[in-house]
Structure formats: structure tokens, C-alpha cells
Design an enzyme around this catalytic site. Sequence first.
Site, short mmCIF file in Angstrom:
data_model
loop_
_atom_site.label_atom_id
_atom_site.label_comp_id
_atom_site.label_asym_id
_atom_site.label_seq_id
_atom_site.Cartn_x
_atom_site.Cartn_y
_atom_site.Cartn_z
N ASP A 75 5.39 126.68 26.50
CA ASP A 75 5.86 127.15 27.81
C ASP A 75 6.43 128.56 27.79
O ASP A 75 6.86 129.09 26.76
CB ASP A 75 6.92 126.20 28.36
CG ASP A 75 8.12 126.03 27.44
OD1 ASP A 75 7.94 126.04 26.21
OD2 ASP A 75 9.25 125.88 27.96
N GLU A 99 9.81 123.42 26.35
CA GLU A 99 10.98 123.56 25.46
C GLU A 99 12.15 124.15 26.24
O GLU A 99 13.30 123.79 25.99
CB GLU A 99 10.64 124.45 24.26
CG GLU A 99 11.71 124.47 23.18
CD GLU A 99 12.90 125.36 23.51
OE1 GLU A 99 14.05 124.97 23.20
OE2 GLU A 99 12.69 126.45 24.07
#
Length: 391
Positions: A78, A135
Site C-alpha cells: 500500500d 500496512e
Amino acid sequence: MLKNDFIADVLPSVLEWQRDIHRHPELGFDEHRTSDFVVTKLREFGLEVHRDVSATTVVGVLRAGDSDKTLMFRAELDALPVNEATDLAHRSEIEGVMHACGHDGHTAMLLGAAKLLSQSPGFDGTLYFVFQPAEEVHGGGKKMVGDGLLQRFPADKVFSQHNWPGAKEGAVVITEGPIMAGVDDFTLTFSGKGAHAAMPELGDDPVLAAAEFVSASQRIVSRSVDPKSALVFSITQVHGGRINNIVPDKMEVQGTARFFDPALSDHVEKQIHKIASGLAQSHGLEYSLDYRKGYPAVVNTALGAATARDAAYAFMTDEMVITDAAPSLGCENFSYLLNAVGEGAYIWLGAGDVGPREGLHGDRFVFNDKLFPIGLRMWVSLAQTALARGA
């Protein structure tokens, strides 16, 4: 790099992959293009690929030899909600979204390791390459564990690497014990009866209680824990009222706590209750506390750190393997994987000194390309150390 070095053969591809992912960043749990990219590459390398594990998670499986030992490597998919301010040729093409923490580089490096190890394994056992979503903030690691990742892919040890601005450039940082902090957040609400500012005696005053809490709560760190314990307690927001001539009937105080000792999570919550209760009683108010336990601390195990050090010493000089770095009070949800597996380590790759807004989460962050060969070599060495043939 050495002449005819195997790392040199894959490095151009790794750089190309990182540039592509950087141009097309995606936020947590929306990493569909990035996941597709990873799946395509892993299949090209001949790995067994699974993408039905948890949200946009991708798992690649590589087996060699006949050992029943298992090892898990993890990278993040991400990006962050940041407007990129670099002048890179491969800068983000998505307005308001940027790979400002280096997850594009981590994903590219782990793909490079998968390619190298599929071509020349040099290990005995099973490797799981885990590409984790979300995350940042959204707890993708917790969701993966909760969705059964480790039931399907049980690992003896788990490792992750992260670029680290501020650490010695080109160094591999591997410490035993705490390396990243745990983090909790809270919202404390004082509620009473509002009043006109000209007639405050007709109401209560939650503003005073909130103001007193901001001051009194500082004793949590200074007077309620051992001074040698690492604890940061910060008030970050105070909200209340809508107009300047009315005393509001409600005030919200928000903040965060960071620590390495898990016991401090419960301690901080109890202390907030204790202080807020006293203030509410003295002001004739009610209070409520929403205390949200966040990511646990990342604590490298003794065996995990030793395995990573052995892997690093296999190709690094002693002075470039740092084993006594101070931990960071930043947080990382790799902790969920590490705690669930029980053995492993979180490794920093020193990116050197950077300027304002060029560190992690800065809008001028640029992944240090010098880290790619180091990270690739570290992954390969970890596989060959933790899953050594004949061990």
C-alpha cells in the site's frame, strides 16, 4: 557489485518494477493493480500463487529439497494519502496518493528475491512470499492473521525489511528485542450542561475539565511509570463548541500512547480513567473513554535476530551490520505476523541522512536505489541461512 554478480542480472528488472508501482500507487485494501502486477510476476517465475487469503494479499510459494522447514518473507503493497512533491520521472500519476514509505521498493525487492531463488534456490524447505495490503493505518497484518494466513501457510520464522532514512547508508540494522513501538489511540469525552457565556453559573464547564486533563495527564509519563521505560503520551486534538458566546456541553480530547512494554497499554488506559474520573467528579460532569488498542510493538526474537545477523555477515563487513541501534517509537503492523509466528525479525536497511520532507511519509521521499542490491542479497542470504541445506 561483483563482475557477473547474480544480483546485477535482476537489478534492472527490479528497478523497472519499482518505478511502475511508484507511478500507480494504491491505498490500503485497494491495491488491486499492484496485486495483479505481483501475481503476474510470481507466475512468470514459476511460483505457486494464492490470492484468496485475505483482501488483496498475495502469497507465492516456492519449494526446494525435501525439508519440512518453512520460512516467510513479507513486503507491503500500500501507499499513503500524500501529494507527491518530487520531480522524479516516475512520480505518482495518482493525485493525492504516493508511495512515501518505500513499499514500492520493498515489493520490488521481494519480487526480485522470488525470481532469483526460483532460478537458483540454494535452500532446503518451503518459502512463503507474502505481499501484505494495508500496512498503513488499516491493519492489514492483523486481518491476514485473522483470516487464517498462518493456518494455510505455517512458518517457522518470519522476516521483513524496511528502508530506514537516518540510519547509516548501506548498513543492515538488526537488533534483538524491541525495534518498533506499540501504539494506542483514545478519545475522552467530558459531558455536562451548556450555558450562555454571560451566565456560566447556570451550566457546567467541560472546557475547564478538558484543559485540566491536558495538563494532569502528563503525570502518566512523569510520575506513574519507571523513568527508564519508554512511553510517549501525547494529546493531539481538543474539540468542542461552535460559537464564542456559549459554553459547550461537551468536549473531546484525543491522543495517542506509544510504548515497547505491552503492559503499558493497560496502564495508560487505567491512568486516563483515574484522572478523568476525578476531574469529572470535581466539575460535576460525566465522562466516557474510547480507548483503542492499536498495533503491538515489534519485538525481534533472539533467534530471529541471530538468524538475520548470520545472513547479513555472510555478505556484509562487520561495520555495516549494526546490532545496537536504538528502537523507533514509530509503529508497524508486522508485529501481528511476528507475534503469531513466534520467531523472526524486522530489519532496517540504512538509507542515510535526508532533508526536510524527505523522510518516511514525507512528500519529497525518494527510495534510495543503493538499497536494492543490499535488500536482494539479504533476502537470498536469509533463505539460504534459515533453510540451509543439510542443516
